[in-house]
Write an enzyme that holds these catalytic residues in place. Sequence first.
Site, PDB file in Angstrom:
ATOM      1  N   LYS A 142       0.882  -1.190   0.000  1.00 37.67           N
ATOM      2  CA  LYS A 142       0.000   0.000   0.000  1.00 37.67           C
ATOM      3  C   LYS A 142       0.903   1.219   0.000  1.00 37.67           C
ATOM      4  O   LYS A 142       2.043   1.152   0.469  1.00 37.67           O
ATOM      5  CB  LYS A 142      -0.860   0.020   1.265  1.00 37.67           C
ATOM      6  CG  LYS A 142      -2.100   0.859   1.139  1.00 37.67           C
ATOM      7  CD  LYS A 142      -3.219   0.068   0.469  1.00 37.67           C
ATOM      8  CE  LYS A 142      -4.409   0.927   0.115  1.00 37.67           C
ATOM      9  NZ  LYS A 142      -5.535   0.087  -0.332  1.00 37.67           N
TER      10      LYS A 142
ATOM     11  N   ASP B 203      -6.992   4.211  -4.578  1.00 39.00           N
ATOM     12  CA  ASP B 203      -7.657   4.076  -3.279  1.00 39.00           C
ATOM     13  C   ASP B 203      -8.272   5.453  -3.027  1.00 39.00           C
ATOM     14  O   ASP B 203      -8.500   6.203  -3.984  1.00 39.00           O
ATOM     15  CB  ASP B 203      -6.649   3.665  -2.183  1.00 39.00           C
ATOM     16  CG  ASP B 203      -7.329   3.177  -0.899  1.00 39.00           C
ATOM     17  OD1 ASP B 203      -7.766   2.027  -0.846  1.00 39.00           O
ATOM     18  OD2 ASP B 203      -7.442   3.983   0.066  1.00 39.00           O
TER      19      ASP B 203
HETATM   20  P1  NDP Z   1     -12.917   7.719  -2.987  1.00 37.13           P
HETATM   21  O1  NDP Z   1     -11.859   8.708  -2.759  1.00 37.13           O
HETATM   22  O2  NDP Z   1     -13.436   7.489  -4.359  1.00 37.13           O
HETATM   23  O3  NDP Z   1     -14.176   8.022  -2.058  1.00 37.13           O
HETATM   24  C1  NDP Z   1     -14.055   8.088  -0.686  1.00 37.13           C
HETATM   25  C2  NDP Z   1     -15.402   8.466  -0.096  1.00 37.13           C
HETATM   26  O4  NDP Z   1     -15.343   8.307   1.324  1.00 37.13           O
HETATM   27  C3  NDP Z   1     -15.774   9.919  -0.335  1.00 37.13           C
HETATM   28  O5  NDP Z   1     -17.170  10.026  -0.403  1.00 37.13           O
HETATM   29  C4  NDP Z   1     -15.211  10.597   0.902  1.00 37.13           C
HETATM   30  O6  NDP Z   1     -15.843  11.830   1.210  1.00 37.13           O
HETATM   31  C5  NDP Z   1     -15.497   9.580   1.964  1.00 37.13           C
HETATM   32  N1  NDP Z   1     -14.490   9.707   3.045  1.00 37.13           N
HETATM   33  C6  NDP Z   1     -13.154   9.548   2.916  1.00 37.13           C
HETATM   34  N2  NDP Z   1     -12.537   9.781   4.097  1.00 37.13           N
HETATM   35  C7  NDP Z   1     -13.506  10.084   4.955  1.00 37.13           C
HETATM   36  C8  NDP Z   1     -13.503  10.409   6.307  1.00 37.13           C
HETATM   37  N3  NDP Z   1     -12.364  10.482   7.034  1.00 37.13           N
HETATM   38  N4  NDP Z   1     -14.709  10.653   6.901  1.00 37.13           N
HETATM   39  C9  NDP Z   1     -15.863  10.569   6.184  1.00 37.13           C
HETATM   40  N5  NDP Z   1     -15.909  10.271   4.882  1.00 37.13           N
HETATM   41  C10 NDP Z   1     -14.767  10.028   4.277  1.00 37.13           C
HETATM   42  O7  NDP Z   1     -12.343   6.338  -2.377  1.00 37.13           O
HETATM   43  P2  NDP Z   1     -12.792   4.846  -2.662  1.00 37.13           P
HETATM   44  O8  NDP Z   1     -14.246   4.781  -2.915  1.00 37.13           O
HETATM   45  O9  NDP Z   1     -11.860   4.281  -3.658  1.00 37.13           O
HETATM   46  O10 NDP Z   1     -12.446   4.152  -1.268  1.00 37.13           O
HETATM   47  C11 NDP Z   1     -13.397   4.042  -0.221  1.00 37.13           C
HETATM   48  C12 NDP Z   1     -12.968   2.934   0.725  1.00 37.13           C
HETATM   49  O11 NDP Z   1     -12.898   1.684   0.007  1.00 37.13           O
HETATM   50  C13 NDP Z   1     -11.583   3.090   1.353  1.00 37.13           C
HETATM   51  O12 NDP Z   1     -11.592   2.517   2.629  1.00 37.13           O
HETATM   52  C14 NDP Z   1     -10.689   2.253   0.458  1.00 37.13           C
HETATM   53  O13 NDP Z   1      -9.532   1.816   1.133  1.00 37.13           O
HETATM   54  C15 NDP Z   1     -11.615   1.091   0.150  1.00 37.13           C
HETATM   55  N6  NDP Z   1     -11.316   0.319  -1.038  1.00 37.13           N
HETATM   56  C16 NDP Z   1     -11.166   0.900  -2.256  1.00 37.13           C
HETATM   57  C17 NDP Z   1     -10.937   0.112  -3.368  1.00 37.13           C
HETATM   58  C18 NDP Z   1     -10.839   0.687  -4.720  1.00 37.13           C
HETATM   59  O14 NDP Z   1     -10.698  -0.082  -5.667  1.00 37.13           O
HETATM   60  N7  NDP Z   1     -10.931   1.995  -4.926  1.00 37.13           N
HETATM   61  C19 NDP Z   1     -10.771  -1.332  -3.260  1.00 37.13           C
HETATM   62  C20 NDP Z   1     -11.020  -1.858  -1.926  1.00 37.13           C
HETATM   63  C21 NDP Z   1     -11.257  -1.039  -0.890  1.00 37.13           C
HETATM   64  P3  NDP Z   1     -15.094  13.215   0.892  1.00 37.13           P
HETATM   65  O15 NDP Z   1     -15.145  13.365  -0.589  1.00 37.13           O
HETATM   66  O16 NDP Z   1     -15.872  14.230   1.622  1.00 37.13           O
HETATM   67  O17 NDP Z   1     -13.692  13.064   1.413  1.00 37.13           O
HETATM   68  O1  2IT Z   2      -7.880  -1.652  -0.865  1.00 33.28           O
HETATM   69  C1  2IT Z   2      -7.790  -2.151  -2.002  1.00 33.28           C
HETATM   70  O2  2IT Z   2      -7.913  -3.353  -2.202  1.00 33.28           O
HETATM   71  C2  2IT Z   2      -7.557  -1.238  -3.130  1.00 33.28           C
HETATM   72  N1  2IT Z   2      -7.494  -0.026  -2.915  1.00 33.28           N
HETATM   73  C3  2IT Z   2      -7.373  -1.769  -4.522  1.00 33.28           C
HETATM   74  C4  2IT Z   2      -5.966  -2.224  -4.724  1.00 33.28           C
HETATM   75  C5  2IT Z   2      -5.610  -2.640  -6.125  1.00 33.28           C
HETATM   76  O3  2IT Z   2      -4.417  -2.932  -6.310  1.00 33.28           O
HETATM   77  O4  2IT Z   2      -6.442  -2.675  -7.024  1.00 33.28           O
END
Ligand code: NDP
Ligand code: 2IT
Length: 451
Positions: free
Chosen positions: A133, A173
């Site tokens: 990461k 992420d």
């Molecule tokens: P994005 O940046 O696309 O979206 C994040 C969302 O979560 C936004 O709506 C944001 O709001 C909100 N958010 C972030 N931090 C906070 C906080 N401290 N308090 C409240 N709201 C918050 O990220 P992703 O959708 O990619 O990721 C979301 C989660 O999923 C994370 O935990 C990530 O690790 C996990 N994840 C992502 C993957 C991926 O492929 N992208 C894969 C597996 C897991 P705001 O815009 O106001 O900050």
């Molecule tokens: O938390 C996760 O699994 C991710 N942000 C996606 C990682 C990846 O390599 O696609």
Amino acid sequence: MLHNDIVKNEYMLNVYNKLNERYETQPEFLQSVYEVFQSLEPLIDNHPIYQREGVLERIVEPERIIKFKVEWIDDNNQVQINHGYRVQFNSAIGPYKGGLRFHPSVNESILKFLGFEQIFKNSLTGLSLGGGKGGSDFNPKGKSDREVMRFCQAFMTELSKHIGADTDVPAGDIGVGGREIGYLFGQYKKLRNEFTGVLTGKGLSFGGSLVRTEATGYGLCYYAEEMLNARGDSLKGKVITISGSGNVAIYANEKATQLGAKVVAMSDSNGYIYDKDGIDVSIIKEIKEVKRERIHTYLNYRPNAEYHEGWKGIWSIPVDIILPCATQNEIDEETAKKIVENGVKVIAEGSNMPTTPEAIEVFKQAGLLFAPSKAANAGGVATSGLEMSQDSIRLSWTFEETDRRLKDIMKGIYQNCVDGAEEVNRPGDLVVGANVAGFKKVADAMIAQGI
Ligand code: NDP
Ligand code: 2IT
């Protein structure tokens, strides 16, 4: 430290206590280790080889942490400095693989927790992917495209020395989506004169895979559907709350809606919207993916919906299912109790570690169906693995083909969790099952490869 009641096994206690002393300022990392250790106790009790080979003390230390300075110039010609990191945690079963997070809260503790989780998640997918990461405390909010581009270029100038298609393959992420991956890839290519699959989540015209954008949210729903089907139920007709409104939340909404559920609430870090008729996900896409605006602007399109300040209030809505898809530790013990009181029956974690150990305990005691993040959100990284395969053979699969593979992988992950839980006599406990199954494959590979 909070948790010294963790386990009875002396070897495990010893490793955990030492880790606590050494990393007492890294609460998120310790929390992620705590959850895994709690699940592993019967396995470690029954298989002394893991102690003999020192697997636990080895698996909790990253193989390498790279920390660097990122210097860039903002639109006002001012010098800006951020910290950049890559945690290369474990390469026993494949090249390091995991996302990059750009958020002001990023620090070593958060990236180590995410990297640690990623080891077991990637193992569960059945693909050959190690765990890693990275990211930066850079805050993309309010930055112009040009600022984001200059930051990404400066970040990659250093990161490029440490990654490669067979070494370490970053992806997105929080705060890192298609725009950022494009700039990062462009800079890597310039510096190395190499067109390789060094990053995933790329644009479709330069080595990206169909379904990668949708994969985490879709995969989450496939996993939830699998878990419900095993109990003679399904997502159809269910009312759902999804926290967050980013990549994972949007595509979880899209798939849940396609499967016949109704998503009534979503949030960002400022507040949440409630639309009793079901949130129109195409409006959320417009707001978040195109305009990069705040979620309250949903009311401009749907004046009958409600907006409430504060992101925590979203958990007070009575629904059938909740899908936390924002960030870590969104749900603490007190919130969990409220969720149970509201009659919620199912929780599937889209974000990484959204639920504290105390809150998980509340859900378990109340008999909720609980899908842990390292299994339920593995569809994103799994499809990254499919992108790597397509890059290697220089072919692109169709949407249908890739989606079918994703679905099969999520089914396989669910089965791995069921089998892992049964192996240690905890049938139906998907938290334990995910940790046991994810751990065993990596631990056995570490042993086979020697110390
Ligand atoms: P994005 O940046 O696309 O979206 C994040 C969302 O979560 C936004 O709506 C944001 O709001 C909100 N958010 C972030 N931090 C906070 C906080 N401290 N308090 C409240 N709201 C918050 O990220 P992703 O959708 O990619 O990721 C979301 C989660 O999923 C994370 O935990 C990530 O690790 C996990 N994840 C992502 C993957 C991926 O492929 N992208 C894969 C597996 C897991 P705001 O815009 O106001 O900050
Ligand atoms: O938390 C996760 O699994 C991710 N942000 C996606 C990682 C990846 O390599 O696609």
